[in-house]
Enzyme design. Structure first.
Site, PDB file in Angstrom:
ATOM      1  N   GLY A 194      -7.864  15.919 -14.441  1.00 43.31           N
ATOM      2  CA  GLY A 194      -7.996  14.500 -14.135  1.00 43.31           C
ATOM      3  C   GLY A 194      -8.995  14.305 -13.018  1.00 43.31           C
ATOM      4  O   GLY A 194      -8.693  14.573 -11.852  1.00 43.31           O
ATOM      5  N   LEU A 195     -10.205  13.889 -13.392  1.00 43.08           N
ATOM      6  CA  LEU A 195     -11.295  13.751 -12.415  1.00 43.08           C
ATOM      7  C   LEU A 195     -11.710  12.299 -12.249  1.00 43.08           C
ATOM      8  O   LEU A 195     -12.890  11.978 -12.124  1.00 43.08           O
ATOM      9  CB  LEU A 195     -12.489  14.608 -12.843  1.00 43.08           C
ATOM     10  CG  LEU A 195     -12.204  16.114 -12.933  1.00 43.08           C
ATOM     11  CD1 LEU A 195     -13.384  16.836 -13.549  1.00 43.08           C
ATOM     12  CD2 LEU A 195     -11.864  16.677 -11.555  1.00 43.08           C
ATOM     13  N   GLY A 237      -8.867  12.010  -8.111  1.00 46.96           N
ATOM     14  CA  GLY A 237      -8.929  13.425  -8.440  1.00 46.96           C
ATOM     15  C   GLY A 237     -10.259  14.040  -8.062  1.00 46.96           C
ATOM     16  O   GLY A 237     -10.320  15.157  -7.532  1.00 46.96           O
ATOM     17  N   ASP A 263     -11.607  17.117 -17.486  1.00 42.58           N
ATOM     18  CA  ASP A 263     -11.406  15.698 -17.763  1.00 42.58           C
ATOM     19  C   ASP A 263     -11.996  15.426 -19.139  1.00 42.58           C
ATOM     20  O   ASP A 263     -13.029  16.010 -19.496  1.00 42.58           O
ATOM     21  CB  ASP A 263     -12.104  14.831 -16.705  1.00 42.58           C
ATOM     22  CG  ASP A 263     -11.666  13.376 -16.751  1.00 42.58           C
ATOM     23  OD1 ASP A 263     -10.876  12.972 -15.877  1.00 42.58           O
ATOM     24  OD2 ASP A 263     -12.099  12.657 -17.671  1.00 42.58           O
ATOM     25  N   ASN A 265       1.723   9.387  -9.238  1.00 45.50           N
ATOM     26  CA  ASN A 265       2.879   8.586  -8.812  1.00 45.50           C
ATOM     27  C   ASN A 265       3.972   8.600  -9.881  1.00 45.50           C
ATOM     28  O   ASN A 265       4.392   7.569 -10.377  1.00 45.50           O
ATOM     29  CB  ASN A 265       2.446   7.140  -8.535  1.00 45.50           C
ATOM     30  CG  ASN A 265       1.718   6.998  -7.222  1.00 45.50           C
ATOM     31  OD1 ASN A 265       1.925   7.776  -6.303  1.00 45.50           O
ATOM     32  ND2 ASN A 265       0.844   6.011  -7.130  1.00 45.50           N
ATOM     33  N   SER A 290      -0.747  10.118  -0.682  1.00 47.94           N
ATOM     34  CA  SER A 290      -1.197   8.845  -0.146  1.00 47.94           C
ATOM     35  C   SER A 290      -2.516   9.053   0.581  1.00 47.94           C
ATOM     36  O   SER A 290      -2.747  10.087   1.190  1.00 47.94           O
ATOM     37  CB  SER A 290      -0.161   8.259   0.813  1.00 47.94           C
ATOM     38  OG  SER A 290      -0.585   7.011   1.320  1.00 47.94           O
ATOM     39  N   LYS A 310       7.500   9.550  -1.867  1.00 51.75           N
ATOM     40  CA  LYS A 310       6.323   8.704  -2.087  1.00 51.75           C
ATOM     41  C   LYS A 310       6.739   7.340  -2.626  1.00 51.75           C
ATOM     42  O   LYS A 310       6.133   6.307  -2.284  1.00 51.75           O
ATOM     43  CB  LYS A 310       5.361   9.394  -3.058  1.00 51.75           C
ATOM     44  CG  LYS A 310       4.102   8.582  -3.410  1.00 51.75           C
ATOM     45  CD  LYS A 310       3.301   8.192  -2.174  1.00 51.75           C
ATOM     46  CE  LYS A 310       1.875   7.749  -2.481  1.00 51.75           C
ATOM     47  NZ  LYS A 310       1.686   6.791  -3.528  1.00 51.75           N
ATOM     48  N   HIS A 315       7.881   5.431   0.326  1.00 56.95           N
ATOM     49  CA  HIS A 315       6.659   5.135   1.092  1.00 56.95           C
ATOM     50  C   HIS A 315       5.979   3.894   0.541  1.00 56.95           C
ATOM     51  O   HIS A 315       5.587   2.988   1.285  1.00 56.95           O
ATOM     52  CB  HIS A 315       5.734   6.353   1.021  1.00 56.95           C
ATOM     53  CG  HIS A 315       4.314   6.115   1.430  1.00 56.95           C
ATOM     54  ND1 HIS A 315       3.392   5.481   0.610  1.00 56.95           N
ATOM     55  CD2 HIS A 315       3.641   6.431   2.560  1.00 56.95           C
ATOM     56  CE1 HIS A 315       2.230   5.418   1.220  1.00 56.95           C
ATOM     57  NE2 HIS A 315       2.345   5.979   2.403  1.00 56.95           N
ATOM     58  N   ASN A 316       5.838   3.815  -0.775  1.00 58.14           N
ATOM     59  CA  ASN A 316       5.160   2.670  -1.384  1.00 58.14           C
ATOM     60  C   ASN A 316       5.995   1.404  -1.283  1.00 58.14           C
ATOM     61  O   ASN A 316       5.446   0.302  -1.149  1.00 58.14           O
ATOM     62  CB  ASN A 316       4.823   2.967  -2.841  1.00 58.14           C
ATOM     63  CG  ASN A 316       3.585   3.841  -2.966  1.00 58.14           C
ATOM     64  OD1 ASN A 316       3.240   4.564  -2.053  1.00 58.14           O
ATOM     65  ND2 ASN A 316       2.926   3.777  -4.104  1.00 58.14           N
ATOM     66  N   GLU A 332       5.337   0.124   2.049  1.00 60.92           N
ATOM     67  CA  GLU A 332       3.985  -0.447   2.028  1.00 60.92           C
ATOM     68  C   GLU A 332       4.008  -1.883   1.505  1.00 60.92           C
ATOM     69  O   GLU A 332       3.312  -2.757   2.037  1.00 60.92           O
ATOM     70  CB  GLU A 332       3.109   0.434   1.142  1.00 60.92           C
ATOM     71  CG  GLU A 332       1.672   0.013   1.003  1.00 60.92           C
ATOM     72  CD  GLU A 332       0.949   0.921   0.025  1.00 60.92           C
ATOM     73  OE1 GLU A 332       0.596   0.453  -1.076  1.00 60.92           O
ATOM     74  OE2 GLU A 332       0.746   2.106   0.350  1.00 60.92           O
ATOM     75  N   TYR A 333       4.816  -2.136   0.475  1.00 61.14           N
ATOM     76  CA  TYR A 333       4.927  -3.500  -0.058  1.00 61.14           C
ATOM     77  C   TYR A 333       5.351  -4.471   1.036  1.00 61.14           C
ATOM     78  O   TYR A 333       4.780  -5.560   1.188  1.00 61.14           O
ATOM     79  CB  TYR A 333       5.973  -3.552  -1.184  1.00 61.14           C
ATOM     80  CG  TYR A 333       5.514  -3.116  -2.547  1.00 61.14           C
ATOM     81  CD1 TYR A 333       4.671  -2.031  -2.731  1.00 61.14           C
ATOM     82  CD2 TYR A 333       5.960  -3.782  -3.684  1.00 61.14           C
ATOM     83  CE1 TYR A 333       4.272  -1.627  -3.988  1.00 61.14           C
ATOM     84  CE2 TYR A 333       5.561  -3.388  -4.946  1.00 61.14           C
ATOM     85  CZ  TYR A 333       4.730  -2.310  -5.098  1.00 61.14           C
ATOM     86  OH  TYR A 333       4.343  -1.910  -6.347  1.00 61.14           O
TER      87      TYR A 333
END
Length: 301
Positions: free
Chosen positions: A7-8, A12, A30, A95, A121, A173, A176-177, A180-181
């Site tokens: 996944g580039l 990535g 990819d 995620n 993150s 994570k 964490h998100n 963030e919200y």
């Protein structure tokens, strides 16, 4: 250390560049030929298929997945696992929902392949600033991959760590998100109030810059807010539509499942959902109800 990067896309590719700058060998795959050419231009190598990628890496292999969460991750893992040997490691840096991570870790364990979940993150700034890495999985596997994590993090001794067994990284994570919200919503509401206090003529960018230094509300998010206000203080050309990646929803669902009150995160999620309703039936009905019981005027469209 050598690493296969699957996944580039933008994130990535940036992670691959940071690893290359740190002296690691990176072989990328990819489906997009342009993405493969880009990693080669930065000093990496490229493979035209998963089979070729695995063949180019020495055992025990380490393969980092940076693909969209959900079905694409599942398909990639289903294609990848039959190509791997005992002792190889798969790191999911996307995620993913931690429930999916637990299932995938069990699947990998059947082949004695280590499955490491890495909540990541840092966004588009990670290449320059480093990534915050919340890692779940077998302690020995994480230790073997230490050189990769130390290079991707802001520094070898900070910004990363193993936080628990499989699933713990993606769970951390997710929370964490969710936080963030809430932070983003608070900043947005505060600046909106300031903007509406027209008689003071606040310069929102100036205030953001003042708060960035010494204030108790200073943060990286505030730094980015200041940048946005400098570029476009009136937010011209931006639709009031806020998307969500799904992790805020998962955070709220976890709060409910654990009987933990999370009103700020929940309301922040609801505000994002509300932003997408261009023709709110609920608001129309509220106006109609006010008219019915109090004779209040209804604004016609």
């Amino acid at each position: 250390m050598e690493l296969g990067m699957i996944g580039l896309g933008r994130m990535g590719a940036n992670m691959a560049q940071r690893l290359l700058r740190g002296g690691h060998r990176v072989v990328g795959f990819d489906p997009d030929a342009d993405a493969r050419a880009a990693i080669v231009s930065h000093g990496g190598e490229a493979a035209a298929s998963l089979q070729e990628l695995v063949g180019l890496l020495a055992a025990p292999r380490a393969l980092w997945l940076m693909v969209p969460a959900g079905e694409i991750t599942d398909r990639t893992i289903q294609s990848l696992l039959p190509l791997l040997d005992a002792g190889d490691a798969v790191i999911d840096g996307g995620n993913s929902n931690y429930h999916d991570t637990l299932r995938r870790a069990q699947q990998a364990a059947q082949q004695r392949v280590d499955y490491v979940d890495c909540g990541t993150s840092g966004g588009v700034w990670g290449l320059a600033e480093g990534y915050s890495l919340m890692i779940g999985g077998d302690a020995a596997a994480v230790e073997r991959l230490r050189p990769v994590f130390e290079t991707l993090a802001p520094a070898a001794d900070r910004g990363w760590g193993r936080v628990g067994p499989s699933g713990a990284g993606h769970y951390a994570k997710m929370i964490h998100n969710g936080i963030e919200y809430g932070l983003m919503q608070a900043y947005a509401e505060g600046f909106s109030i300031l903007r509406h206090k027209a008689e003071f003529g606040f310069d929102l960018h100036q205030l953001a810059e003042i708060w960035r230094h010494g204030s108790v509300v200073r943060s990286w998010l505030l730094d980015l807010t200041a940048d946005a206000l400098a570029k476009n203080p009136s937010m011209d050309g931006i639709a009031p539509h806020v998307a969500d990646s799904g992790e805020g929803r998962w955070t709220v669902a976890e709060a409910i499942a654990l009987d933990v009150p999370a009103p700020v995160i929940t309301q922040a999620l609801l505000e994002r959902l509300r932003s997408r309703d261009d023709d709110s039936y609920a608001d129309k009905l509220l106006a109609a109800m006010r008219n019915e019981f109090g004779g209040h005027a209804v604004k016609r469209s």
